[in-house]
Write an enzyme that holds these catalytic residues in place. Structure first.
Site, mmCIF file in Angstrom:
data_model
loop_
_atom_site.group_PDB
_atom_site.id
_atom_site.type_symbol
_atom_site.label_atom_id
_atom_site.label_comp_id
_atom_site.label_asym_id
_atom_site.label_seq_id
_atom_site.Cartn_x
_atom_site.Cartn_y
_atom_site.Cartn_z
ATOM 1 C CG ASP A 62 -0.290 -0.416 2.523
ATOM 2 O OD1 ASP A 62 0.956 -0.437 2.577
ATOM 3 O OD2 ASP A 62 -1.015 -0.720 3.472
ATOM 4 C CG ASN A 128 -9.062 -1.845 12.494
ATOM 5 O OD1 ASN A 128 -8.106 -2.406 11.964
ATOM 6 N ND2 ASN A 128 -9.648 -0.782 11.970
ATOM 7 C CG HIS A 130 -6.007 -2.375 9.278
ATOM 8 N ND1 HIS A 130 -6.203 -1.317 10.131
ATOM 9 C CD2 HIS A 130 -4.685 -2.341 8.957
ATOM 10 C CE1 HIS A 130 -5.061 -0.688 10.326
ATOM 11 N NE2 HIS A 130 -4.125 -1.283 9.623
ATOM 12 C CD GLU A 135 -8.978 0.770 8.188
ATOM 13 O OE1 GLU A 135 -9.100 -0.049 9.125
ATOM 14 O OE2 GLU A 135 -8.269 1.787 8.273
HETATM 15 C C1 GLP Z 1 -0.624 0.327 8.837
HETATM 16 C C2 GLP Z 1 -0.185 -0.455 7.600
HETATM 17 C C3 GLP Z 1 -0.366 -1.940 7.792
HETATM 18 C C4 GLP Z 1 0.294 -2.370 9.089
HETATM 19 C C5 GLP Z 1 -0.361 -1.657 10.250
HETATM 20 C C6 GLP Z 1 0.238 -2.043 11.595
HETATM 21 O O1 GLP Z 1 -1.987 0.518 8.905
HETATM 22 N N1 GLP Z 1 -0.908 -0.062 6.410
HETATM 23 O O2 GLP Z 1 0.212 -2.636 6.691
HETATM 24 O O3 GLP Z 1 0.182 -3.755 9.259
HETATM 25 O O4 GLP Z 1 -0.177 -0.262 10.061
HETATM 26 O O5 GLP Z 1 1.444 -1.373 11.787
HETATM 27 P P1 GLP Z 1 2.521 -1.742 12.864
HETATM 28 O O6 GLP Z 1 3.280 -2.894 12.349
HETATM 29 O O7 GLP Z 1 3.359 -0.500 12.990
HETATM 30 O O8 GLP Z 1 1.796 -2.049 14.130
#
Ligand code: GLP
Length: 234
Positions: A62, A128, A130, A135
Site C-alpha cells: 500500500d 482492528n 486490518h 479496513e
Molecule cells: C498500517 C499499515 C499496515 C500495518 C499496520 C500495523 O496501517 N498499512 O500494513 O500492518 O499499520 O502497523 P505496525 O506494524 O506498525 O503495528
C-alpha cells in the site's frame, strides 16, 4: 495456520528471516512486502545478511494517497530507508500515491500483481484486524483499490506525523483477494494492542468485520508474534 510465539521482536526477526531465506533458496522470485513497525526486525536481518534479491521482484501492499516518495512518512520512503537502499531487488513496486489518476494507478497495480504472482507475502496487522489498509468491512473479493482510512487507523498512524490533520485520509491498497492469492503468507504481530486483532484473526469467526480472519481460509499461513500479543489466545 502455524503460530510461532517468540520472546520479542528481535527473535521474531530471526525466525521471519529463516522463512524468507528458505523461500528464496527454494526459488521464490516475488516477495510481497509490508510497512509498519512489525517488519522492521526482519528487514534488519535481511539487510545484514548476504541473501541476494537482485533477481527478485518486490510488491508492496500500500501507499498513502497524496504523499511524495520523498516525504518521510510515505511508504516509498520507509521501504528505501529500511530495505531497498541496502538490499536492492531487481524491481520494486509500491503504489504511486502521487498519481493524478488513482483509477489508472489501481488498474496498473492490479496488472503488476497478476503478471508477478506473489510467492511469499509479508503482513502486519492493524489493531482492528486490518491487513494492509483493508479496513473492517472490506470485501474478501477485493483487488487493489482506494481506501478511506478509518478514524482508528488515522489515530494509530498519527504518531508518525506532526499532527493528526497531516495524516492522509486515503491510501491505494492491495485487496484481500490479491493478498490471498500469494502462495505463502507470513504475518508478524507484536505488543499488547494486537491481542484482540490476533484473537479475532485466529480464533474468531471468518468475517469481513475482521479482515485478517480471512487468513483462516489460506492453506499456508505462518504467524509470528510475541508473548504479549498472544496472551488472549486459547
Ligand atoms: C498500517 C499499515 C499496515 C500495518 C499496520 C500495523 O496501517 N498499512 O500494513 O500492518 O499499520 O502497523 P505496525 O506494524 O506498525 O503495528
Amino acid at each position: 495456520m502455524k503460530l510461532i510465539i517468540v520472546k520479542n521482536q528481535a527473535e521474531a526477526g530471526k525466525k521471519a528471516f529463516e522463512i524468507f531465506k528458505e523461500e528464496l533458496n527454494n526459488g521464490a522470485k516475488v516477495f510481497g512486502l509490508a510497512t509498519g513497525s512489525s517488519p522492521i526486525s526482519l528487514y534488519n536481518e535481511l539487510t545484514n545478511s548476504d541473501l541476494d534479491f537482485s533477481d527478485c521482484t518486490s510488491i508492496n501492499l500500500d501507499e498513502y494517497v497524496g504523499l511524495k516518495p520523498t516525504n518521510s512518512q510515505s511508504y516509498h520512503y520507509f521501504m528505501n530507508q529500511h530495505l531497498f537502499s541496502k538490499k536492492p531487488f531487481k524491481k520494486s513496486y509500491v503504489p504511486d500515491g502521487e498519481t493524478k489518476d488513482v483509477a489508472q494507478e489501481i488498474a496498473h497495480y492490479n496488472k503488476i500483481i497478476k503478471e508477478n504472482p506473489i510467492d511469499l507475502q509479508l503482513l502486519g496487522i492493524g489493531r482492528n484486524g486490518h491487513i494492509a489498509f483493508n479496513e473492517p468491512g472490506t470485501s474478501f473479493d477485493s483487488v487493489t483499490h482506494e481506501v478511506k482510512l478509518s478514524q482508528s487507523t488515522i489515530e494509530a498512524n498519527s504518531r508518525f506525523f506532526d499532527n493528526i490533520d497531516e495524516v492522509p485520509k486515503s491510501a491505494i491498497c492491495m485487496g484481500i483477494a490479491s493478498i490471498m492469492s500469494a502462495k505463502k503468507i507470513l504475518l508478524c504481530a507484536f505488543g499488547e494492542n494486537k491481542q484482540d486483532a490476533l484473537k479475532g484473526m485466529i480464533e474468531g469467526p471468518i468475517t469481513e468485520d475482521v479482515p485478517a480472519s480471512v487468513l483462516q481460509k489460506h492453506p499456508d499461513v505462518t504467524v509470528i508474534c510475541d508473548e504479549i500479543a498472544a496472551k488472549k489466545l486459547k
